[in-house]
Scaffold this motif. Structure first.
Motif, mmCIF file in Angstrom:
data_model
loop_
_atom_site.group_PDB
_atom_site.id
_atom_site.type_symbol
_atom_site.label_atom_id
_atom_site.label_comp_id
_atom_site.label_asym_id
_atom_site.label_seq_id
_atom_site.Cartn_x
_atom_site.Cartn_y
_atom_site.Cartn_z
ATOM 1 N N THR A 197 1.005 -50.387 13.164
ATOM 2 C CA THR A 197 0.298 -49.343 12.365
ATOM 3 C C THR A 197 0.416 -49.575 10.936
ATOM 4 O O THR A 197 -0.591 -49.298 10.299
ATOM 5 N N GLN A 198 1.741 -49.421 10.527
ATOM 6 C CA GLN A 198 2.076 -49.699 8.970
ATOM 7 C C GLN A 198 1.416 -51.185 8.609
ATOM 8 O O GLN A 198 0.798 -50.936 7.261
ATOM 9 N N ALA A 199 1.141 -52.129 9.240
ATOM 10 C CA ALA A 199 0.750 -53.249 8.637
ATOM 11 C C ALA A 199 -0.907 -53.125 8.690
ATOM 12 O O ALA A 199 -1.539 -53.365 7.746
ATOM 13 N N ALA A 200 -1.396 -52.611 9.742
ATOM 14 C CA ALA A 200 -2.902 -52.246 9.641
ATOM 15 C C ALA A 200 -3.030 -51.519 8.419
ATOM 16 O O ALA A 200 -4.138 -51.464 7.853
ATOM 17 N N ALA A 201 -2.431 -50.413 8.055
ATOM 18 C CA ALA A 201 -2.619 -49.763 6.820
ATOM 19 C C ALA A 201 -2.436 -50.348 5.619
ATOM 20 O O ALA A 201 -3.309 -50.112 4.846
ATOM 21 N N ARG A 202 -1.539 -51.285 5.664
ATOM 22 C CA ARG A 202 -1.505 -52.225 4.513
ATOM 23 C C ARG A 202 -2.637 -53.029 4.235
ATOM 24 O O ARG A 202 -3.300 -53.208 3.186
ATOM 25 N N LEU A 203 -3.283 -53.529 5.599
ATOM 26 C CA LEU A 203 -4.529 -54.273 5.530
ATOM 27 C C LEU A 203 -5.499 -53.639 4.873
ATOM 28 O O LEU A 203 -6.563 -54.211 4.283
ATOM 29 N N VAL A 204 -5.869 -52.393 5.457
ATOM 30 C CA VAL A 204 -6.907 -51.370 4.580
ATOM 31 C C VAL A 204 -6.730 -51.335 3.425
ATOM 32 O O VAL A 204 -7.647 -51.434 2.705
ATOM 33 N N HIS A 205 -5.486 -50.964 2.853
ATOM 34 C CA HIS A 205 -5.486 -50.895 1.518
ATOM 35 C C HIS A 205 -5.646 -52.236 0.741
ATOM 36 O O HIS A 205 -6.286 -52.167 -0.398
ATOM 37 N N GLN A 206 -5.393 -53.505 1.385
ATOM 38 C CA GLN A 206 -5.860 -54.529 0.464
ATOM 39 C C GLN A 206 -7.248 -54.970 0.502
ATOM 40 O O GLN A 206 -7.710 -55.408 -0.248
ATOM 41 N N ALA A 207 -7.661 -54.413 1.745
ATOM 42 C CA ALA A 207 -9.264 -54.706 1.648
ATOM 43 C C ALA A 207 -10.171 -53.704 0.909
ATOM 44 O O ALA A 207 -10.966 -54.480 0.220
#
Length: 118
Positions: A23-33
Motif C-alpha cells: 500500500t505504501q509503495a502504491a501511494a508512492r507510485l501515485v505521488h510519482q505519477a
C-alpha cells in the motif's frame, strides 16, 4: 532496519485489511505519477498556448468550426491539468497516512520504515 510489518487483519476474521508495504509503495507510485505529469505538462503547456495564438480563430470554415468546439473545451483543460499534481499528491499523502494509521491501530508501527512522501 526493523522487521517489515505484517499484513493487517483487524478483527481476526481471516480477511486482510491491508498489506502495508504494498500500500505504501502504491501511494508512492501515485505521488510519482502526479509529479511526472506536472513535469511534462509544465514543459508542454506553453507550446500549446503559443500554437493557439499562432493559429488564431481559423481562416476558413473548417478552422472556424473546429475553434467553435475547441475553445470551450480548451478553457477547462489548463486549470484541470494544473490540479493533477496537487490532487495526486493529496491522494498519495492520504494513502501513506492510512498505512501509518493502520499500523498504529494494529500495534506494529515502525517509524523508520514509513517516511513522509517527498
Amino acid at each position: 532496519m526493523a522487521d517489515a510489518p505484517q499484513p493487517i487483519n483487524l478483527g481476526g476474521l481471516g480477511d486482510i485489511d491491508m498489506y502495508p508495504i504494498e500500500t505504501q509503495a502504491a501511494a508512492r507510485l501515485v505521488h510519482q505519477a502526479g509529479k511526472a505529469f506536472a513535469t511534462v505538462w509544465d514543459a508542454t503547456v506553453q507550446h500549446i498556448l503559443d500554437a493557439e495564438k499562432m493559429l488564431g480563430q481559423g481562416a476558413d470554415e473548417l478552422g472556424k468550426t473546429f475553434r467553435a468546439s475547441y475553445n470551450p473545451f480548451s478553457s477547462t483543460v489548463i486549470p484541470a491539468a494544473r490540479q493533477i499534481d496537487p490532487t495526486y499528491d493529496g491522494l498519495a499523502g492520504a494513502g501513506s497516512k492510512a498505512v501509518v494509521r493502520y499500523l498504529e491501530v494494529d500495534g506494529q508501527i515502525i517509524p523508520d520504515l514509513f517516511r513522509k512522501l517527498e
